[in-house]
Design a protein around this motif. Structure first.
Motif, PDB file in Angstrom:
ATOM      1  N   VAL A 143      25.210  56.750  34.192  1.00  8.20           N
ATOM      2  CA  VAL A 143      25.917  56.518  32.928  1.00  8.20           C
ATOM      3  C   VAL A 143      27.417  56.413  33.173  1.00  8.20           C
ATOM      4  O   VAL A 143      28.097  55.539  32.622  1.00  8.20           O
ATOM      5  CB  VAL A 143      25.599  57.647  31.927  1.00  8.20           C
ATOM      6  N   THR A 144      27.948  57.296  34.013  1.00  7.82           N
ATOM      7  CA  THR A 144      29.381  57.262  34.314  1.00  7.82           C
ATOM      8  C   THR A 144      29.785  55.938  34.954  1.00  7.82           C
ATOM      9  O   THR A 144      30.760  55.302  34.529  1.00  7.82           O
ATOM     10  CB  THR A 144      29.753  58.421  35.264  1.00  7.82           C
ATOM     11  N   ALA A 145      29.046  55.507  35.972  1.00  7.63           N
ATOM     12  CA  ALA A 145      29.410  54.286  36.695  1.00  7.63           C
ATOM     13  C   ALA A 145      29.356  53.061  35.790  1.00  7.63           C
ATOM     14  O   ALA A 145      30.260  52.215  35.817  1.00  7.63           O
ATOM     15  CB  ALA A 145      28.500  54.094  37.905  1.00  7.63           C
ATOM     16  N   THR A 146      28.310  52.940  34.987  1.00  8.44           N
ATOM     17  CA  THR A 146      28.195  51.770  34.119  1.00  8.44           C
ATOM     18  C   THR A 146      29.204  51.830  32.971  1.00  8.44           C
ATOM     19  O   THR A 146      29.754  50.795  32.567  1.00  8.44           O
ATOM     20  CB  THR A 146      26.771  51.637  33.558  1.00  8.44           C
ATOM     21  N   ALA A 147      29.477  53.024  32.480  1.00  4.83           N
ATOM     22  CA  ALA A 147      30.439  53.143  31.386  1.00  4.83           C
ATOM     23  C   ALA A 147      31.863  52.874  31.849  1.00  4.83           C
ATOM     24  O   ALA A 147      32.626  52.151  31.186  1.00  4.83           O
ATOM     25  CB  ALA A 147      30.345  54.535  30.756  1.00  4.83           C
ATOM     26  N   VAL A 148      32.253  53.432  32.996  1.00  3.55           N
ATOM     27  CA  VAL A 148      33.623  53.230  33.459  1.00  3.55           C
ATOM     28  C   VAL A 148      33.829  51.784  33.892  1.00  3.55           C
ATOM     29  O   VAL A 148      34.950  51.244  33.799  1.00  3.55           O
ATOM     30  CB  VAL A 148      33.968  54.219  34.595  1.00  3.55           C
ATOM     31  N   GLY A 149      32.750  51.123  34.341  1.00  2.00           N
ATOM     32  CA  GLY A 149      32.872  49.699  34.643  1.00  2.00           C
ATOM     33  C   GLY A 149      33.266  48.906  33.419  1.00  2.00           C
ATOM     34  O   GLY A 149      34.171  48.058  33.460  1.00  2.00           O
ATOM     35  N   ARG A 150      32.596  49.183  32.304  1.00  2.00           N
ATOM     36  CA  ARG A 150      32.945  48.475  31.061  1.00  2.00           C
ATOM     37  C   ARG A 150      34.285  48.936  30.512  1.00  2.00           C
ATOM     38  O   ARG A 150      35.010  48.167  29.882  1.00  2.00           O
ATOM     39  CB  ARG A 150      31.859  48.690  30.011  1.00  2.00           C
ATOM     40  N   LEU A 151      34.646  50.186  30.783  1.00  2.00           N
ATOM     41  CA  LEU A 151      35.964  50.668  30.367  1.00  2.00           C
ATOM     42  C   LEU A 151      37.071  49.883  31.073  1.00  2.00           C
ATOM     43  O   LEU A 151      38.156  49.685  30.508  1.00  2.00           O
ATOM     44  CB  LEU A 151      36.090  52.159  30.669  1.00  2.00           C
ATOM     45  N   ALA A 152      36.814  49.425  32.289  1.00  2.00           N
ATOM     46  CA  ALA A 152      37.798  48.594  32.993  1.00  2.00           C
ATOM     47  C   ALA A 152      38.070  47.310  32.216  1.00  2.00           C
ATOM     48  O   ALA A 152      39.208  46.821  32.168  1.00  2.00           O
ATOM     49  CB  ALA A 152      37.300  48.265  34.394  1.00  2.00           C
ATOM     50  N   ALA A 153      37.027  46.750  31.588  1.00  2.05           N
ATOM     51  CA  ALA A 153      37.225  45.564  30.755  1.00  2.05           C
ATOM     52  C   ALA A 153      38.056  45.898  29.528  1.00  2.05           C
ATOM     53  O   ALA A 153      38.900  45.103  29.093  1.00  2.05           O
ATOM     54  CB  ALA A 153      35.873  44.985  30.346  1.00  2.05           C
ATOM     55  N   THR A 154      37.834  47.073  28.968  1.00  2.77           N
ATOM     56  CA  THR A 154      38.635  47.514  27.823  1.00  2.77           C
ATOM     57  C   THR A 154      40.111  47.593  28.200  1.00  2.77           C
ATOM     58  O   THR A 154      40.990  47.116  27.463  1.00  2.77           O
ATOM     59  CB  THR A 154      38.153  48.890  27.339  1.00  2.77           C
ATOM     60  N   TRP A 155      40.391  48.199  29.349  1.00  2.00           N
ATOM     61  CA  TRP A 155      41.779  48.302  29.804  1.00  2.00           C
ATOM     62  C   TRP A 155      42.381  46.928  30.098  1.00  2.00           C
ATOM     63  O   TRP A 155      43.571  46.704  29.862  1.00  2.00           O
ATOM     64  CB  TRP A 155      41.860  49.189  31.052  1.00  2.00           C
ATOM     65  N   ALA A 156      41.561  46.010  30.585  1.00  2.00           N
ATOM     66  CA  ALA A 156      42.060  44.664  30.867  1.00  2.00           C
ATOM     67  C   ALA A 156      42.419  43.915  29.593  1.00  2.00           C
ATOM     68  O   ALA A 156      43.195  42.953  29.633  1.00  2.00           O
ATOM     69  CB  ALA A 156      41.022  43.875  31.656  1.00  2.00           C
ATOM     70  N   CYS A 157      41.858  44.353  28.461  1.00  2.28           N
ATOM     71  CA  CYS A 157      42.123  43.699  27.173  1.00  2.28           C
ATOM     72  C   CYS A 157      43.179  44.433  26.352  1.00  2.28           C
ATOM     73  O   CYS A 157      43.331  44.172  25.154  1.00  2.28           O
ATOM     74  CB  CYS A 157      40.826  43.597  26.362  1.00  2.28           C
ATOM     75  N   ARG A 158      43.907  45.344  26.991  1.00  2.32           N
ATOM     76  CA  ARG A 158      44.911  46.109  26.248  1.00  2.32           C
ATOM     77  C   ARG A 158      46.070  45.201  25.827  1.00  2.32           C
ATOM     78  O   ARG A 158      46.262  44.103  26.364  1.00  2.32           O
ATOM     79  CB  ARG A 158      45.431  47.262  27.097  1.00  2.32           C
ATOM     80  N   ARG A 159      46.810  45.684  24.854  1.00  2.00           N
ATOM     81  CA  ARG A 159      47.937  44.922  24.339  1.00  2.00           C
ATOM     82  C   ARG A 159      48.961  44.647  25.436  1.00  2.00           C
ATOM     83  O   ARG A 159      49.259  45.510  26.251  1.00  2.00           O
ATOM     84  CB  ARG A 159      48.598  45.687  23.194  1.00  2.00           C
ATOM     85  N   GLY A 160      49.480  43.440  25.435  1.00  2.00           N
ATOM     86  CA  GLY A 160      50.466  43.039  26.432  1.00  2.00           C
ATOM     87  C   GLY A 160      49.892  42.236  27.570  1.00  2.00           C
ATOM     88  O   GLY A 160      50.647  41.628  28.333  1.00  2.00           O
ATOM     89  N   VAL A 161      48.562  42.222  27.719  1.00  2.00           N
ATOM     90  CA  VAL A 161      47.930  41.428  28.785  1.00  2.00           C
ATOM     91  C   VAL A 161      47.535  40.079  28.194  1.00  2.00           C
ATOM     92  O   VAL A 161      46.741  40.015  27.254  1.00  2.00           O
ATOM     93  CB  VAL A 161      46.692  42.136  29.361  1.00  2.00           C
ATOM     94  N   PRO A 162      48.057  38.980  28.719  1.00  2.00           N
ATOM     95  CA  PRO A 162      47.795  37.658  28.131  1.00  2.00           C
ATOM     96  C   PRO A 162      46.475  37.057  28.591  1.00  2.00           C
ATOM     97  O   PRO A 162      45.841  37.549  29.532  1.00  2.00           O
ATOM     98  CB  PRO A 162      48.970  36.823  28.639  1.00  2.00           C
ATOM     99  N   ALA A 163      46.086  35.991  27.936  1.00  2.00           N
ATOM    100  CA  ALA A 163      44.939  35.193  28.359  1.00  2.00           C
ATOM    101  C   ALA A 163      45.419  34.087  29.284  1.00  2.00           C
ATOM    102  O   ALA A 163      46.532  33.564  29.132  1.00  2.00           O
ATOM    103  CB  ALA A 163      44.228  34.598  27.151  1.00  2.00           C
TER     104      ALA A 163
END
Length: 252
Positions: A143-163
């Motif tokens: 659960v930790t490994a799969t959750a933190v993997g998706r959390l990395a996507a959340t951090w990549a979508c934080r404010r200030g990061v462009p497309a």
């Protein structure tokens, strides 16, 4: 907004046949904020499969490999595809539109193949070591490994990061996640990770945070190279973070 975000998160990160509903940047921000939760649910399914295979007498590496294959099936292999495309783009030493063109190509080059093989091997080998632990620690680890993997996507979508492009998944989700979802998601993952390694409650959180830090560095590097994030970059962040978290969890 949040219900639309839940449905979008499920359709983005799994193969479940859920109608996406409203798709806009507000819903996308909610979906990315919930990514770790979807990852945790997926991890529970994968942990159950791993434990059942181990109880049925499957050799450890076979059980680990089948679990990895199930994870790819339940996510349509999209994250693995993103990892391969990103590896090919970075391996080309090109930047800007030229690197983006490599990401868009349907074929997989040598950098992508090598990266995929290594990631899948490491994940399968790490999963093979988990059933020797108490079942609840195995569950917490996956659960930790799969959750933190998706959390990395959340951090990549934080404010200030462009497309990187004006269209596509990256344009929809880039810059949509605020600081509160980031803090809540990270704290939740750290709490779960504390139960992953029996007798060492610090190891799980350290593994998760270290893997996430590497993903943030990788994402920042890719953003500099291509100008922003894409769906492929999110997939690469997910797979890199998941793999590194597994490594950190099985170290003695």
């Amino acid at each position: 907004m949040w219900w639309a975000g839940v449905r979008l998160a499920v359709t983005t990160f799994t193969v479940l046949p859920v109608r996406a509903g409203r798709i806009d940047r507000a819903a996308a921000g909610a979906a990315m904020s919930l990514a770790a939760g979807v990852g945790a649910a997926l991890g529970a399914v994968l942990a159950g499969a791993l434990l059942v295979l181990a109880a049925a007498g499957a050799p450890p590496l076979v059980a680990g490999a089948v679990t990895v294959a199930l994870g790819a099936l339940l996510t349509r292999g999209l994250h693995l595809d993103g990892l391969a495309d990103t590896a090919d783009a970075l391996g080309s030493y090109r930047s800007g539109p030229a690197a983006l063109d490599i990401m868009k190509k349907p074929d997989v080059g040598p950098f992508g193949v090598a990266t995929l093989v290594l990631a899948l091997l490491v994940q399968a080998a790490a999963l093979a070591a988990l059933p020797d632990r108490p079942w609840h620690a195995t569950l917490a680890s996956v659960v930790t490994a799969t959750a933190v993997g998706r959390l990395a996507a959340t951090w990549a979508c934080r404010r200030g990061v462009p497309a990187a492009r004006p269209e596509g998944l990256g344009a929809l989700v880039a810059g949509t996640v605020g600081p509160i979802p980031l803090a809540v998601g990270t704290a939740a993952v750290v709490v779960v990770a504390a139960a992953a390694v029996p007798g060492r409650p610090w190891q799980g959180p350290v593994a998760a945070v270290a893997a996430l830090a590497v993903a943030l560095v990788l994402t920042r590097h890719v953003v500099r190279r291509v100008g922003g994030i894409t769906g492929d970059v999110l997939g690469a962040a997910i797979e890199v973070t998941t793999t590194l978290t597994y490594v950190g969890l099985v170290l003695d």
